[in-house]
Design an enzyme around this catalytic site. Structure first.
Site, PDB file in Angstrom:
ATOM      1  N   LEU A   1       0.822  -1.206   0.000  1.00 39.59           N
ATOM      2  CA  LEU A   1       0.000   0.000   0.000  1.00 39.59           C
ATOM      3  C   LEU A   1       0.854   1.252   0.000  1.00 39.59           C
ATOM      4  O   LEU A   1       1.874   1.329   0.695  1.00 39.59           O
ATOM      5  CB  LEU A   1      -0.901   0.058   1.247  1.00 39.59           C
ATOM      6  N   ASP A   2       0.419   2.219  -0.772  1.00 39.70           N
ATOM      7  CA  ASP A   2       0.946   3.573  -0.655  1.00 39.70           C
ATOM      8  C   ASP A   2       0.431   4.152   0.664  1.00 39.70           C
ATOM      9  O   ASP A   2      -0.551   3.661   1.220  1.00 39.70           O
ATOM     10  CB  ASP A   2       0.443   4.405  -1.841  1.00 39.70           C
TER      11      ASP A   2
END
Length: 613
Positions: free
Chosen positions: A311-312
């Site tokens: 995930l960013d």
């Protein structure tokens, strides 16, 4: 071709006619009018066989040996050996199965149908003299202003320029609660204005709107096949001639034409052919109703297999709504430097830039006039002549800017507090060190925990922000690993490394900065909040950017894949048992065909479970 089109348009009439003739024949037989009963049954067998034979012939012209060919040969054989009742019953069940399949697929596509019917057709366009003119959506261009009254449908994508109100956005995001709108807020076509009156400046209309793209995406996804469905198509292509050859051999060896014909009919893998598509369509349709857009059956299968989630941080784990936390000024007046920084950041849509501009506005600091800035990936912004630099310490080092001890101390203090640091340098001197902090999405912890329960083994945060800020956010979340201070290319390398180690990677980002990583991962998930960019970038789009929606997407993908597998087992198991029963003499054509059609009902019913909320 025209004949096939007519048959397809009148499937229900044909099935009803054949069924009615079978019932009449049975009634005549009960009245002991045997000759007439047999004649009526022959008519029923012929009426039922003709449309199936027409489809089989069409497939042969396309060099495809179809399932309809098995049924056609079997029914013609049954009529030839004086068993019209078998031909009539088989064709009725086959045609009835077609009608049922068509209705089921129509029902599972209801999410798209509902969306299409909701598409706005007209809008009240505001004229220069203040009057309103009803205008077709196709005639509305970007920049036009439209007015929406209470209870009206928002006809375009745009920005509110006057008025306040609450919109119902369930059709776009799946969120049932009204969303407050005021000047500057974005609105989407297809939503409904629950209260208030809004004047909206158009940014997109018709098929170019988020609503239009959602409809197109779901339609394309439901028509796209999953890998298992493509496998089944290939299987059927070889399976059909194999059954023909086996039936011929059985007929020659046993000298029992009736047995061979029955084998042809019972060998039809109808449940196998319908089982995967109906599950695919039902799963994707169900997801669309919850604001989850799968771009095809292959996407569903890939997400179902994902065991590693990357995930960013900004805009994904966090809300992206950032605020200035600390400001340290050097080499001059703070407000003057803040005005320069706000002027530079005013043209950017990055969350850090928005936070700085909002802070400057709150401090009543006017934005300074500045030259055009060039973006340097992973570092920040620089003017062409190097007069102004805005970014991180790497950017300063690359431009030979000396970082004094007091500046370094301010940077470390902000980083230790978990802030993202923005440094302004002007004319070779550091002027500002600004610490900006983000807010973790309130449902992040529960959503990530739900993903672990759904079968995701490892969750990794990939971010370009400093490690202290990243680890501060990850500390309260079920995140297994943090990789910080990454360039976009380094995020791609992190994804490739995980894949090389055997992981099936799903990458979750905002669909803009993370496009390379989204494209590299086995499955890209865009938490785009309904933006057109996110719709274009990712394989799966979460129109409502929430972690419970992400966990729901994974659960739906796994559920759809499981149902598809179950349907294959039901279909193959039914054919195997029928052929075995036929060979040992406990199954005959009528009873076998009934069991065959029941298996089709079973796979359809199993797939329909995916439509439940």
């Amino acid at each position: 071709m025209k004949m096939n089109l007519w048959f397809n348009e009148h499937k229900q009439l044909l099935a009803g006619t054949v069924g009615g003739l079978v019932l009449i024949s049975w009634l005549l037989g009960w009245l002991h009018v045997s000759a007439l009963a047999m004649a009526v049954m022959y008519v029923g067998g012929v009426v039922g066989t003709v449309p199936i034979a027409s489809r089989a012939f069409g497939a042969l012209k396309a060099k495809t040996i179809s399932i309809e060919l098995l049924v056609t040969i079997a029914c013609i054989g049954a009529l030839a050996i004086g068993e019209p009742n078998e031909a009539a019953i088989v064709t009725f069940l086959f045609l009835f199965g077609d009608v049922l399949e068509e209705r089921t697929l129509a029902k599972t596509r209801s999410a798209v149908k509902d969306l299409t019917e909701m598409a706005p057709q007209q809008a009240d366009v505001l004229q220069d003299d203040g009057s309103l003119v009803a205008t077709d959506i196709d005639d509305i261009d970007e920049g036009m202003r439209v007015v929406v009254r209470p209870g009206g449908q928002v006809p375009v994508d745009g920005t509110v320029v006057a008025g306040t109100g609450d919109t119902l956005e369930a059709v776009i995001t799946g969120e049932a609660r009204p969303v407050a709108k005021a000047t500057g807020d974005d609105v989407f076509a297809g939503t409904t204005l629950d209260s208030g009156t809004l004047t909206i400046e158009t940014t997109a209309a018709g098929d170019d709107t988020t609503f239009g793209q959602i409809v197109e995406l779901v339609e394309e996804a439901q028509d796209a096949q999953a890998p298992v469905a493509r496998f089944i198509d290939k299987f059927a292509r070889y399976y059909t001639p194999a059954v023909l050859v086996i039936a011929i051999i059985v007929g020659l060896v046993s000298r029992d034409i009736s047995l061979a014909i029955t084998m042809l009919v019972l060998g039809c893998p109808g449940a196998l052919v319908i089982g995967a598509p109906v599950a695919n369509v039902a799963g994707i349709g169900r997801a669309a109703g919850s604001g989850i857009l799968f771009k095809g059956g292959a996407t569903v299968a890939s997400l179902a297999k994902a065991d590693t989630l990357m995930l960013d941080k900004t805009g994904t784990i966090t809300t992206g709504k950032m605020a200035v936390h600390s400001v340290a000024a050097f080499n001059g007046d703070q407000n003057e430097a803040l005005g320069i920084l706000a002027g530079i950041e005013a043209g950017s849509v990055h969350p850090l830039a928005k936070a700085i501009v909002q802070y400057a506005d709150g401090q009543k600091v006017a934005q300074a006039a500045v030259p055009d800035m060039e973006t340097i990936k992973g570092r920040g912004l620089a003017s062409a002549d190097g007069q102004y630099l805005v970014g991180n310490e790497r950017l300063l080092a690359e431009h030979a800017i000396t970082v004094a001890a007091d500046v370094d101390a301010a940077v470390k203090k902000a980083q230790n507090a978990g802030d993202s640091v923005v440094i302004l340098a002007a004319n070779g001197l550091v002027r500002l060190v600004v610490g900006v902090n983000d807010i973790v999405r309130p449902d992040a912890a529960a959503g990530l925990a739900a993903l672990k329960k759904a079968g995701v083994k490892k969750i990794v945060m990939l971010t370009g922000d400093n490690r202290a800020a990243a680890e501060r956010i990850a500390a309260d979340l079920p995140i297994d690993e943090v990789q910080a201070e990454l360039l976009p290319s380094e995020k791609v390398e992190a994804v490739k490394t995980a894949q090389a180690n055997g992981a099936q990677v799903a990458f979750v980002g905002d669909g803009i900065n993370d496009a390379p990583a989204l494209a590299t991962a086995d499955i890209g998930v865009g938490m785009g909040g309904g933006t057109a960019v996110a719709l274009d970038t990712a394989d799966v789009v979460l129109v409502r950017p929430q972690f419970n929606t992400l966990s729901q997407a994974v659960s739906l993908a796994r559920g759809t894949t499981n149902v598809t597998t179950q349907n294959i087992v039901i279909a193959v198991g039914t054919v195997a048992l029928l052929l075995l029963g036929l060979l040992v003499g406990i199954v005959h054509m009528g009873s076998g065909m009934l069991v065959h059609e029941v298996s089709i009902l079973l796979v359809i019913g199993n797939a329909m479970r995916l439509l439940r909320k």
